[in-house]
Design a protein around this motif. Structure first.
Motif, mmCIF file in Angstrom:
data_model
loop_
_atom_site.group_PDB
_atom_site.id
_atom_site.type_symbol
_atom_site.label_atom_id
_atom_site.label_comp_id
_atom_site.label_asym_id
_atom_site.label_seq_id
_atom_site.Cartn_x
_atom_site.Cartn_y
_atom_site.Cartn_z
ATOM 1 N N VAL A 228 -1.926 0.401 -13.341
ATOM 2 C CA VAL A 228 -2.313 1.647 -12.688
ATOM 3 C C VAL A 228 -3.120 1.389 -11.429
ATOM 4 O O VAL A 228 -2.992 2.113 -10.435
ATOM 5 N N GLY A 229 -3.951 0.351 -11.423
ATOM 6 C CA GLY A 229 -4.873 0.133 -10.321
ATOM 7 C C GLY A 229 -4.176 -0.087 -8.984
ATOM 8 O O GLY A 229 -4.496 0.575 -7.992
ATOM 9 N N GLY B 92 -2.362 1.833 -3.670
ATOM 10 C CA GLY B 92 -1.292 2.021 -2.697
ATOM 11 C C GLY B 92 -1.159 3.459 -2.240
ATOM 12 O O GLY B 92 -0.932 3.734 -1.060
ATOM 13 N N VAL B 93 -1.318 4.410 -3.155
ATOM 14 C CA VAL B 93 -1.237 5.834 -2.792
ATOM 15 C C VAL B 93 -2.371 6.209 -1.845
ATOM 16 O O VAL B 93 -2.158 6.888 -0.825
ATOM 17 N N VAL B 94 -3.592 5.754 -2.158
ATOM 18 C CA VAL B 94 -4.745 6.083 -1.308
ATOM 19 C C VAL B 94 -4.577 5.483 0.088
ATOM 20 O O VAL B 94 -4.788 6.161 1.104
ATOM 21 N N THR C 69 -1.846 4.622 1.605
ATOM 22 C CA THR C 69 -0.742 5.272 2.311
ATOM 23 C C THR C 69 -1.168 6.611 2.895
ATOM 24 O O THR C 69 -0.807 6.958 4.036
ATOM 25 N N LEU C 70 -1.950 7.383 2.156
ATOM 26 C CA LEU C 70 -2.436 8.669 2.662
ATOM 27 C C LEU C 70 -3.348 8.476 3.873
ATOM 28 O O LEU C 70 -3.278 9.240 4.849
ATOM 29 N N VAL C 71 -4.195 7.460 3.832
ATOM 30 C CA VAL C 71 -5.073 7.205 4.977
ATOM 31 C C VAL C 71 -4.262 6.722 6.174
ATOM 32 O O VAL C 71 -4.527 7.112 7.323
ATOM 33 N N SER C 72 -3.244 5.907 5.932
ATOM 34 C CA SER C 72 -2.421 5.410 7.044
ATOM 35 C C SER C 72 -1.576 6.509 7.666
ATOM 36 O O SER C 72 -1.105 6.365 8.804
ATOM 37 N N LEU C 73 -1.382 7.616 6.946
ATOM 38 C CA LEU C 73 -0.664 8.756 7.535
ATOM 39 C C LEU C 73 -1.412 9.340 8.729
ATOM 40 O O LEU C 73 -0.794 9.973 9.606
ATOM 41 N N THR C 74 -2.732 9.180 8.749
ATOM 42 C CA THR C 74 -3.501 9.688 9.880
ATOM 43 C C THR C 74 -3.193 8.930 11.162
ATOM 44 O O THR C 74 -3.494 9.432 12.257
ATOM 45 N N GLY D 156 5.991 -0.102 2.307
ATOM 46 C CA GLY D 156 6.741 -1.348 2.153
ATOM 47 C C GLY D 156 5.843 -2.542 1.933
ATOM 48 O O GLY D 156 6.173 -3.450 1.147
ATOM 49 N N PHE D 157 4.676 -2.548 2.591
ATOM 50 C CA PHE D 157 3.729 -3.654 2.401
ATOM 51 C C PHE D 157 3.226 -3.699 0.965
ATOM 52 O O PHE D 157 3.135 -4.786 0.379
ATOM 53 N N PHE D 158 2.914 -2.553 0.377
ATOM 54 C CA PHE D 158 2.406 -2.550 -0.994
ATOM 55 C C PHE D 158 3.507 -2.898 -1.996
ATOM 56 O O PHE D 158 3.228 -3.516 -3.025
ATOM 57 N N ILE D 159 4.733 -2.508 -1.702
ATOM 58 C CA ILE D 159 5.834 -2.944 -2.572
ATOM 59 C C ILE D 159 5.991 -4.453 -2.503
ATOM 60 O O ILE D 159 6.147 -5.135 -3.532
#
Length: 390
Positions: free
Chosen positions: A289-290, A295-297, A299-304, A315-318
């Motif tokens: 889960v960690g 990765g979700v957090v 990705t949301l910040v990188s959307l800015t 893709g980097f987190f995958i």
């Protein structure tokens, strides 16, 4: 009556008219005492098949079970600290044993391991504490503005935020936390004091368990019957090796993922790279889960920054997950911890629901230990019983 039969430290002076059975028993006790057995040799066992012993054992079993359950419930917080300290002591045991094999005294080896860990933490905090605090405060305080910026750039996020009232909830959460920090200094002080106290207790217990691990291990194996003791030593040491390999390997993998994440975020200009990298390193310690949550957090910040940056981050987190599962974990942990994926998921879910984050951390080595016991003890007996029945 011989004076040597009486202990000079108990019940002095003995009465002159002491009953004859007691005087005779004390004289016989003086004869039983020897240098090899100062308290005498054990007598013959009670008849376990007598009705009295069966009833006494049943009643004692019920009382012990009930008392143990109540004791565990009453002292569960302390027991969690003890379990965490023992877990860490077993985790650093490979490093301590490696130093002792190179002719370093065990006490000095434990001290060296603790000094290295403390120096590493102190150096990291000295270099990064100010950026961490600044970036952490900026990340929390600018969260509503970042969400508003995302809503302006991406209509899909605006519709989702309007439907779930995300902006109002986010602003309310930030205002509530700020008000709590202003008005709840006593409660915050209690939380900080409790965290510091728990950390100190775990550190002291870890040092004690690690310094005395050989004697603790020996006393543990003495609980097994003589005929089963060699087998218990082999299985027990294998379990200790699995736990130690998991702890050290998980910490090293978490450090590597944190460093790689910081490099990636800094290269693409994602804001708050240091605090986000530390968040990834900490969350990566939690199995399954960690890393997904981190990765979700991120990705949301990188959307800015931009949508392509967010897609590249996904893709980097995958890639990071594949690197951790198929390269880092097999090479760092080797074959010390081998748990099937299904067992891992179930163990983490059960451990997390029972003991929270600590349960999730303990779940995988505990599952590895249970699998080892099943493979070495249960399966051979079942196979032999099937062969005899055939």
């Amino acid at each position: 009556m011989s004076d040597s039969a009486h202990s000079p430290w108990v019940g002095q002076p003995h009465p002159e008219g002491e009953p004859e059975p007691i005087s005779a028993a004390e004289e016989h006790a003086a004869e039983l005492a020897s240098d090899s057995h100062p308290l005498g040799t054990p007598g013959r066992r009670f008849d376990r098949r007598s009705p009295f012993m069966i009833g006494l054992a049943a009643a004692a079993g019920v009382l012990v079970t009930v008392g143990t359950v109540r004791l565990v419930l009453a002292a569960h917080e302390v027991l969690l600290l003890v379990a965490a300290a023992l877990f860490l002591a077993i985790g650093i045991e490979p490093a301590v044993s490696w130093l002792t094999r190179h002719r370093v005294r065990r006490t000095l080896a434990v001290t060296l391991v603790f000094v290295v860990v403390l120096l590493g933490l102190a150096g990291f905090l000295w270099a990064a504490i100010t950026p961490l605090i600044d970036q952490g405060q900026a990340l929390i305080s600018h969260a509503p503005d970042s969400l508003h910026h995302l809503e302006d750039k991406y209509p899909v996020i605006r519709s989702a935020a309007d439907r779930f009232h995300l902006e109002d909830k986010l602003r309310h959460g930030v205002d509530t936390n700020a008000e709590g920090l202003r008005n709840g200094l006593i409660g915050a002080g209690q939380v900080v004091f409790g965290a510091i106290t728990g950390t100190v207790i775990v550190a002291v217990l870890t040092a004690y368990f690690s310094a005395n691990f050989p004697s603790l291990r020996a006393n543990l194996y003495r609980l097994f019957p003589h005929a089963r003791r060699p087998r218990a030593i082999l299985i027990g040491d294998a379990i200790f090796a699995k736990v130690g390999g998991y702890v050290l390997g998980n910490l090293l993998i978490s450090l590597i993922t944190g460093v790689l994440t910081f490099i990636w975020l800094a290269a693409f200009g994602v804001p708050f790279p240091l605090v986000l990298a530390v968040l990834v390193a900490v969350l990566d310690l939690i199995p399954l889960v960690g890393s997904t949550l981190a990765g979700v957090v991120i990705t949301l910040v990188s959307l800015t920054v931009s949508l392509p940056t967010a897609l590249f981050t996904v893709g980097f987190f995958i890639f990071l997950r594949l690197l951790e599962d198929y390269l880092l974990a097999p090479r760092i942990m080797g074959r010390t911890v081998r748990v099937p994926a299904v067992v891992t998921v179930v163990a983490v879910l059960i451990g997390g629901s029972l003991l929270g984050v600590l349960g999730a951390l303990l779940a995988i080595p505990f599952a590895a230990a249970v699998l080892l016991l099943v493979q070495e003890m249960l399966f051979p007996r079942l196979d032999q019983s099937e062969h005899r029945a055939g």
